[in-house]
Design an enzyme around this catalytic site. Structure first.
Site, PDB file in Angstrom:
ATOM      1  N   ASP A 139       0.725  -1.308  -0.074  1.00  0.00           N
ATOM      2  CA  ASP A 139      -0.097  -0.220   0.097  1.00  0.00           C
ATOM      3  C   ASP A 139       0.820   0.719  -0.251  1.00  0.00           C
ATOM      4  O   ASP A 139       1.948   1.239   0.165  1.00  0.00           O
ATOM      5  CB  ASP A 139      -1.115   0.268   0.868  1.00  0.00           C
ATOM      6  CG  ASP A 139      -1.529  -0.699   1.138  1.00  0.00           C
ATOM      7  OD1 ASP A 139      -2.357  -1.168   0.255  1.00  0.00           O
ATOM      8  OD2 ASP A 139      -2.900  -0.979   1.928  1.00  0.00           O
TER       9      ASP A 139
ATOM     10  N   HIS B 297       3.443  -2.273   3.129  1.00  0.00           N
ATOM     11  CA  HIS B 297       3.636  -1.142   2.321  1.00  0.00           C
ATOM     12  C   HIS B 297       4.913  -1.163   1.452  1.00  0.00           C
ATOM     13  O   HIS B 297       5.922  -1.694   2.396  1.00  0.00           O
ATOM     14  CB  HIS B 297       3.729  -0.249   3.762  1.00  0.00           C
ATOM     15  CG  HIS B 297       2.649  -0.028   5.039  1.00  0.00           C
ATOM     16  ND1 HIS B 297       1.856  -1.210   5.201  1.00  0.00           N
ATOM     17  CD2 HIS B 297       1.019   0.680   4.303  1.00  0.00           C
ATOM     18  CE1 HIS B 297       0.375  -1.035   5.046  1.00  0.00           C
ATOM     19  NE2 HIS B 297       0.262  -0.087   5.191  1.00  0.00           N
TER      20      HIS B 297
HETATM   21 ZN   LIG Z   1      -2.705   2.750   3.094  1.00  0.00          ZN
END
Ligand SMILES: [Zn+2]
Length: 280
Positions: free
Chosen positions: A88, A233
């Site tokens: 992400d 992430h």
């Molecule tokens: Zn996010």
């Protein structure tokens, strides 16, 4: 010993969270705020899944049942030992290239959830993600908490990001990942009517807590099963340290392969198109 270290890590994570929460209060720092918000909401999300006091009115599992094929946590139909890595908050010039380098070296294709405002700033990185064979999804333009927005605002966040991704990738993605995984049923109805598929995760590496690589690795295999979607992430808020992710990734890929898992993109895992179909 193990426990004391655990506590220290936990306290470090809390302290980091408080510092980031501090930056969130500074106006005009949307990117910096995103990490703190991600952390807050991730805690709320895990609380919801654990049926704790602060639980959201509807659990993710309930949403997955009610919005079959529209709200997805993992692949339910068996398709062999396949799992998907998802990253992400991209593109981020600090971490996205490092993650892409590992994936390239290991010959793994993953799925990246793109923040529109970041894609607009780093078009070359967007082109690299796509040209190296990875799948992309829509992670909104400014990374807001969707449940607090009107349908009109949600639509603008998603469509503006879709257009920005189209400018570099050449298409608008079908997948949406809401910031923090948070979304309301009415917003899911909207997503369904527009031909979007909302993709969350069933395994959280918790890498946003800025934990060491060993802990990221442990979290990323905890509860893993065929069909799992793993949250990681490749972008962060101002000052956020994601070297735990970068350093865990080669070992994670090796471990998963040693266990007989095949790493695929989310569209491959779910047998869905990567590109958004025209509604109607
Ligand atoms: Zn996010």
């Amino acid at each position: 010993m193990q426990h004391r270290h655990g506590w220290k890590r936990w306290l470090t994570a809390i302290a980091a969270g408080l510092m980031l929460a501090g930056t969130a209060l500074v106006p005009g720092r949307a990117d910096g705020a995103s990490a703190a918000r991600e952390q807050r909401a991730a805690m709320t999300a895990s609380a919801a899944r654990g049926h704790m006091a602060s639980a959201a009115p509807v659990s993710w599992a309930d949403l997955q049942r009610r919005y079959r094929g529209v709200f997805v946590l993992r692949a339910v139909a068996s398709g062999g030992r396949r799992v998907a890595l998802t990253f992400d908050d991209v593109p981020d010039p600090r971490y996205t290239p490092l993650v892409l380098n590992v994936l390239k070296r290991k010959r793994v294709r993953a799925t990246f959830f793109v923040v529109g405002s970041r894609a607009a700033k780093h078009p070359a990185l967007m082109r690299r993600i796509v040209s190296e064979g990875h799948a992309v999804g829509n992670h909104t333009y400014s990374h807001p908490e969707l449940p607090k927005l009107s349908l009109g605002q949600v639509e603008r966040e998603i469509e503006r990001t879709g257009e920005t991704i189209r400018a570099t990738a050449g298409f608008e993605p079908a997948m949406i990942r809401p910031p923090y995984g948070d979304i309301r049923p009415a917003q899911l109805e909207w997503a369904r009517s527009r031909g979007y598929i909302v993709v969350n995760w069933d395994v959280d590496s918790q890498d946003w807590r800025q934990i060491p690589a060993g802990v990221v690795l442990r979290n990323a295999v905890k509860g893993l099963r065929p069909g799992s979607i793993i949250l990681m992430h490749a972008g962060g808020g101002a000052g956020q340290n994601l070297y735990g992710t970068v350093n865990a990734l080669p070992r994670l890929i090796d471990q998963l392969r040693a266990k007989g898992y095949e790493l695929v993109t989310v569209p491959e895992l779910l047998h869905i198109p990567e590109r958004k179909r025209k509604p109607g």
